[in-house]
Design a protein around this motif. Structure first.
Motif, short mmCIF file in Angstrom:
data_model
loop_
_atom_site.label_atom_id
_atom_site.label_comp_id
_atom_site.label_asym_id
_atom_site.label_seq_id
_atom_site.Cartn_x
_atom_site.Cartn_y
_atom_site.Cartn_z
N ALA A 3 -9.91 5.56 -9.27
CA ALA A 3 -10.31 6.01 -7.93
C ALA A 3 -10.34 4.86 -6.93
O ALA A 3 -10.20 5.09 -5.72
N MET A 4 -10.50 3.62 -7.38
CA MET A 4 -10.61 2.50 -6.46
C MET A 4 -9.27 1.81 -6.21
O MET A 4 -9.22 0.83 -5.47
N PHE A 5 -8.19 2.34 -6.77
CA PHE A 5 -6.90 1.69 -6.64
C PHE A 5 -5.92 2.53 -5.80
O PHE A 5 -5.88 3.75 -5.91
N ASP A 6 -5.14 1.82 -5.00
CA ASP A 6 -4.10 2.45 -4.19
C ASP A 6 -2.88 2.81 -5.03
O ASP A 6 -2.27 3.86 -4.84
N SER A 7 -2.50 1.92 -5.94
CA SER A 7 -1.30 2.13 -6.75
C SER A 7 -1.36 1.23 -7.97
O SER A 7 -2.21 0.33 -8.06
N VAL A 8 -0.46 1.46 -8.90
CA VAL A 8 -0.33 0.63 -10.10
C VAL A 8 1.14 0.24 -10.24
O VAL A 8 2.00 1.11 -10.35
N ALA A 47 0.83 -1.19 0.00
CA ALA A 47 0.00 0.00 0.00
C ALA A 47 0.87 1.25 0.00
O ALA A 47 1.89 1.32 0.68
N THR A 48 0.47 2.24 -0.80
CA THR A 48 1.21 3.51 -0.87
C THR A 48 0.37 4.68 -0.37
O THR A 48 0.90 5.77 -0.17
N GLU A 49 -0.92 4.47 -0.18
CA GLU A 49 -1.82 5.54 0.24
C GLU A 49 -1.37 6.14 1.56
O GLU A 49 -1.07 5.42 2.51
N GLY A 50 -1.32 7.44 1.63
CA GLY A 50 -0.93 8.12 2.85
C GLY A 50 0.57 8.28 3.03
O GLY A 50 1.00 8.94 3.97
N SER A 51 1.37 7.69 2.14
CA SER A 51 2.82 7.80 2.30
C SER A 51 3.34 9.16 1.87
O SER A 51 4.42 9.59 2.28
N GLY A 52 2.61 9.86 0.99
CA GLY A 52 3.07 11.14 0.47
C GLY A 52 4.27 11.01 -0.44
O GLY A 52 4.90 12.01 -0.77
N SER A 53 4.57 9.80 -0.90
CA SER A 53 5.82 9.55 -1.61
C SER A 53 5.57 9.07 -3.03
O SER A 53 4.53 8.48 -3.34
N TYR A 54 6.57 9.30 -3.90
CA TYR A 54 6.58 8.74 -5.25
C TYR A 54 7.36 7.42 -5.29
O TYR A 54 7.45 6.80 -6.36
N ALA A 55 7.91 7.00 -4.17
CA ALA A 55 8.69 5.76 -4.11
C ALA A 55 7.88 4.70 -3.39
O ALA A 55 7.21 4.97 -2.40
#
Length: 813
Positions: free
Chosen positions: A240-245, A143-151
């Motif tokens: 909109a329903m995805f955390d990351s790709v 999960a990347t949501e909430g990380s504020g990061s591009y990594a």
């Protein structure tokens, strides 16, 4: 192997831009490495001077870890909706954590390696307990949501083994939720536009296709479960329903089985959170574009053993093409239930509907010699009553069982139904090069069912701990298309430059067409990561596939079809990773993929499948505890067994046409990428790709050595960045993007020179609850074709300059 690498290296030198790009990215990496060496906080007791402004908790923790020089493991489940007052002054690590996390209900646990793990606070001071936060493991740490990061810190797209990008021996890019929000990504097309190594082509306004390394991506994945990518029926406005790709470039046979050697996309769903979360956003822009989105999540019982999330979005807009609109809606729901401390059941579903009045069937024509007509970008050559409407319904069930020995058993199933209703118009040319209007009306119904079960966990061997994945999967894709057919007596001669979309009335139709088909694939696979030494890791994988396909088409008085099967097709995987130190790793990998073909040999038997073999070597790096990732790769991809037509006289009696499997295409190239935080508040991703594909063997001997897939650019450079201003301006974020590509052409004589595009972005955060953003795309209003094709087909303009304003509301619940 040495000979292959020598040839590969020589071919790379032909790309003049590659040396400059490599120097550019290497210079950034060296600068980042030097900055990392200046980190002064090495122990929990040492006093460190911090300057961290107030903001979302995830971003404050990220800056704290980087300024203190310590790794901090967090996830969106814990930090969502929480803010922090920041930290100013000199503190020890423990003192800093205490101030940052005060009042959040969270604490940290120091690990043996010096890193810190974010946890929910204990109910008493005697002990720490994970409680419901243990659900973070069920998202595989991706999960990347909430990380504020591009990594990204973890991915499993290459082998199903969860690892950092640095420990993945193939070219991988992760488009994080922060990047999607910053660049206002709403469609799959946006992923292709802004991701290094990917290109977007369209065969119609609502038929996007993605290409990498000289081939189309024909399979994508949702949470690691493969589905066929069908541009006709699959809706693409569901980001909109995805955390990351997660994007993998190169052969992906270990993950998807049959397909092209281009790569794949793994769409990682948003998951329920324990803490309550609410996000409401609205946007408005050019061409009367309006969009709203609701995202709500939280626990559904007192203890958090049942959690739910709902995402809904609605969009209504015109487009830059006359009489062409988009009306799109998405409803997504997911529930997680802890049946026991070790067993979790996940249920979910989504409905996506995309109504597109005025959508074209193909695109704009070119002149017969390949030159472009002097069309305006708003021009259309189809009647204004056309449409292309899609409806997707999907349901999925997941079960995960965790065992005391750190093993895990996971079952993942999904059902996906894609429906298409279209009424289209397109042009074609006759033997006199006159243009005619072709009109057709068709319905499609495609149903996909997929299931995957696997076990993963550690194994002890020769005094070391290794990782193993063993599993099986099953896929089926049923096609029930029709009725459909062409218009009756609609092929009138027209002038494309003087076409009036209002001048053509709806004709009658001859519904004489239908199509039925089924595709089935079952698989067994196993992958292991073997730790030969602390700094040397070997990944080995094997996969067996059973594949069958059949299709029958009825068109008027004619019936025809294809059917073929492949039994026990073997796909190998091998990767070796050597950690040079705590920052750099070098790797080499080799893998394959197969694609069955319907061509027959002289005796009437099916040809062997086309195989795609991917060789890759490279270097990867992690800076600032993984906040910044960098990679450089050389690759060679060989497609073999392509059908080569034989003279009719060589075919056995009863075999109308025959071929031999002797065609070959080779793609050689280089990929450079940098993604993550270059400095506090400065997020960026930069990527350069050179991929040169040419025929090594062909059905036409004159083609040998010629360029293959020439309508995909050989050179791609993509940059995106945002920077949160310091000091009194810290509420402002500025950013932008730059994309440039080399020239392309088609075998029909249509050519387009290289072009560059620039995007701009500015954001303002009033407080932790409210923020606004403006995105200016194609800032210099570059006129270009997104896709080129032929005199009667898909020449499609890229979007003119357009501005989108967005407002986001996220209260602290």
């Amino acid at each position: 192997m040495t000979h292959r690498i020598t040839l590969l290296t020589r071919s790379i030198r032909r790309a003049s831009a590659s040396t400059l790009s490599f120097a550019l990215l290497s210079g950034i990496a060296v600068t980042a490495s030097f900055a990392q060496a200046q980190d002064v906080a090495t122990t929990a007791e040492r006093q460190v001077s911090f300057a961290i402004p107030a903001g979302p908790l995830d971003q404050v923790l990220g800056q704290f870890g980087r300024q203190a020089g310590i790794p901090v493991s967090t996830n969106a489940t814990l930090t969502a909706g929480k803010s922090s007052p920041g930290l100013q002054g000199e503190f020890s690590v423990e003192q800093g954590f205490a101030r940052i996390l005060g009042g959040t209900g969270l604490t940290v646990l120091r690990q043996a390696d010096g890193s810190y793990l974010l946890l929910e606070s204990a109910k008493d001071d005697a002990a720490l307990e994970l409680g419901a936060t243990s659900i973070s493991g069920r998202t595989l740490g991706q999960a990347t949501e909430g990380s504020g990061s591009y990594a990204a810190t973890a991915t499993s797209i290459g082998t199903k083994l969860v690892s950092s990008p640095r420990q993945t021996p193939q070219s991988v890019t992760v488009v994080t939720r922060q990047r999607m929000d910053d660049q206002n990504m709403q469609r799959f097309e946006d992923i292709a536009l802004y991701t290094p190594g990917l290109t977007l082509r369209k065969t119609g306004g609502e038929r996007p296709e993605f290409y990498a390394r000289g081939a189309a991506i024909d399979n994508i994945m949702i949470d690691g479960l493969p589905i066929a990518y069908d541009s006709d029926t699959l809706g693409t406005s569901t980001l909109a329903m995805f955390d990351s790709v997660q994007v993998l470039r190169g052969a992906s046979g270990m993950m998807v089985g049959a397909g092209n050697p281009s790569g794949t996309l793994n769409l990682v769903r948003k998951r329920p959170t324990v803490d309550p979360r609410l996000v409401i956003s609205a946007s408005a822009g050019r061409w009367d574009a309006y969009r709203t989105e609701l995202d709500i999540s939280g626990k559904l019982d007192e203890n958090g053993h049942v959690r739910g999330r709902f995402v809904g979005s609605y969009q209504d807009q015109n487009t830059f093409v006359d009489a062409y609109e988009n009306k799109r809606q998405l409803f997504y729901g997911i529930t997680e239930v802890d049946l026991s401390p070790d067993t979790t059941l996940t249920l979910g579903a989504y409905l996506n509907r995309e109504d597109n009045p005025g959508a074209d069937w193909n695109g704009l024509p070119s002149q017969v010699d390949g030159s472009f007509f002097a069309f305006s970008r708003s021009a259309r050559t189809a009647p204004d009553w056309t449409y292309w409407n899609k409806k997707n319904r999907s349901a999925f069930v997941e079960v995960e069982q965790r065992f005391d020995n750190d093993w895990k058993l996971r079952l993942n199933t999904t059902w996906l139904r894609g429906d298409l209703e279209m009424l289209g118009g397109s042009l074609y040319t006759d033997e006199n090069n006159d243009f005619h209007l072709n009109i057709g009306r068709y319905t499609y119904e495609h149903t996909q069912k997929s299931g995957d079960i696997y076990a993963t966990g550690p194994v002890e061997l020769f005094g070391a701990t290794h990782e193993l994945v063993v599993g099986a999967s099953l896929r089926r894709d049923d096609t029930d298309d029709g009725p459909g057919g062409p218009a009756i007596n609609a092929d009138v001669i027209i002038d494309p430059t003087a076409f009036d979309p209002n001048s053509v009335g709806k004709p009658g139709f001859d519904y004489n067409w239908s199509r039925y088909g089924r595709e089935e694939q079952s698989s067994l696979y196993a992958t292991g990561r073997f730790n030969l030494r602390d700094d040397l890791h070997l990944i080995l994988g094997s996969r067996l596939d059973w594949y069958a396909y059949e299709q029958t088409t009825h068109s008027g008085a004619y019936t025809f079809g294809d059917d073929y099967k492949v039994t026990r097709e073997y796909t190998p995987y091998a990767g070796l990773i050597h950690d040079l130190d705590d920052t750099y790793s070098v790797y080499a990998s080799w893998t394959r993929i197969f694609r069955p073909q319907s061509a027959l040999d002289a005796g009437g038997s099916l040809l062997e499948p086309v195989t795609g073999t991917n060789h890759e070597i490279g270097v990867k790096a992690e800076y600032f505890g993984g906040a910044l990732n960098a990679s450089a790769a050389l690759f060679q991809l060989n497609q073999e067994n392509l059908a080569k037509s034989l003279p009719a006289g060589l075919c056995s009696p009863g075999v109308a046409s025959c071929s031999e499997a002797s065609g070959e295409v080779r793609t050689r190239g280089i990929e450079l990428e940098l993604s993550g935080e270059l400095a506090p508040g400065w997020q960026a991703i930069a990527g350069y790709t050179y991929a040169g594909a040419e025929y090594t063997k062909s059905s036409d001997s004159a083609q040998r050595g010629d360029r293959f897939d020439s309508d995909t650019p050989y050179n791609l450079l993509k940059l995106s960045t945002t920077y949160r201003l310091p000091g009194e301006l810290q509420k402002w974020t500025v950013g932008g993007g730059f994309r440039t590509q080399s020239s392309t052409y088609t075998s029909f004589g249509v050519k387009q020179g290289g072009y560059s595009l620039t995007d701009l972005m500015v954001g303002y955060r009033w407080n932790a609850t409210w923020q606004a953003q403006a995105n200016l795309n194609n800032a210099f209003d570059k006129r270009y074709y997104q896709s080129i094709s032929n005199s009667w087909g898909a020449n499609i303009f890229g979007e003119p300059r357009n501005l989108m304003f967005s407002v986001r509301y996220s209260p602290d619940l």
